[in-house]
Enzyme design. Structure first.
Site, short mmCIF file in Angstrom:
data_model
loop_
_atom_site.label_atom_id
_atom_site.label_comp_id
_atom_site.label_asym_id
_atom_site.label_seq_id
_atom_site.Cartn_x
_atom_site.Cartn_y
_atom_site.Cartn_z
N GLY A 76 35.99 51.74 -31.07
CA GLY A 76 34.65 51.89 -31.60
C GLY A 76 33.47 51.67 -30.51
N CYS A 77 32.30 51.72 -30.91
CA CYS A 77 31.02 51.38 -29.94
C CYS A 77 31.67 50.60 -28.71
CB CYS A 77 29.89 50.91 -30.45
SG CYS A 77 28.76 50.68 -29.50
N PHE A 78 31.42 51.01 -27.73
CA PHE A 78 31.96 50.35 -26.44
C PHE A 78 31.01 48.95 -26.05
CE2 PHE A 78 30.09 53.98 -23.70
CZ PHE A 78 29.03 54.22 -24.15
#
Length: 222
Positions: free
Chosen positions: A46-48
């Site tokens: 997902g979003c880092f």
């Protein structure tokens, strides 16, 4: 935090979402032989922002850098990878001391609190192949170890759905733009961070108290 005007709107408007609930899972049944004081693990989930933030709070982690993996150097940018057409995933490269924290322990944290491994090509509010759940092993030993651990976790049924995490060859890792580094620490009041990522830090502290470090190890300026 100052952002380039063209990007600020998109980043601010990443939608908030009810946080993913952590899952308490067993440690790997086997151990990976590791030597030395520096090793690398590469994870996408997902979003880092949140994945980086979690690993920055893990004792034994020397560095955790947000970036891109799975595509070419020419498309390793936020603007291009966000189209979902480049092959890249938002990824975090974790440098760690295996004498302090093992690859198996990092995987346990990755599956338990860093993201939800049952969501295919999305993570919470973020949708697209760039948000896929993927492990990028640095060698065959990591690949086989990760494969065995996924099978072990699937057999427990603890997630309530099959794990969809892929294991992909690591061709290269490309660090993300500077404004993405240390994002969780530098922007703790952003709605996206508050709803999606700060609960992951709380879960890390609760489920892995011996591995939790209060002060994150930060990237600073690349």
């Amino acid at each position: 935090m100052l952002l380039l005007p063209a990007l600020a709107f998109g980043l601010w408007n990443r939608p908030a979402h009810a946080e993913e609930k952590p899952v308490e899972i067993p440690a790997p049944a086997i151990a990976l032989a590791e030597t030395g004081t520096t090793a690398t693990a590469v994870f996408a989930g997902g979003c880092f922002w949140g994945v980086q933030g979690v690993f920055q709070h893990v004792t034994g982690v020397k560095n955790a850098v947000s970036g891109y993996a799975g595509g070419s150097a020419e498309t390793a940018t936020y603007d291009l990878s966000s189209t979902g057409t480049t092959g890249h995933a938002e990824t975090v490269e974790v440098t760690y001391d295996p004498s302090v924290v093992s690859y198996g322990e990092l995987l346990q944290i990755y599956f338990s609190v860093a993201h939800n491994p049952t969501q295919l090509n999305y993570q919470g509010p973020d949708h697209g192949t760039q948000y896929r759940s993927t492990i990028f092993p640095v060698d065959d030993a990591q690949a086989e170890f990760a494969k065995a651990y996924i099978a072990q976790l699937d057999a427990t049924g603890l997630f309530g759905a099959p794990i969809v995490t892929t294991i992909e060859p690591l061709k290269a890792f490309y660090p993300a733009e500077q404004y993405h580094q240390d994002f969780l620490t530098l922007n703790p009041t952003w709605p996206y961070i508050v709803y999606n990522d700060l609960p992951k830090i709380a879960a890390l502290k609760s489920l892995f108290p011996d591995a939790y470090r209060n002060e994150p190890v930060l990237v600073g300026t690349l």
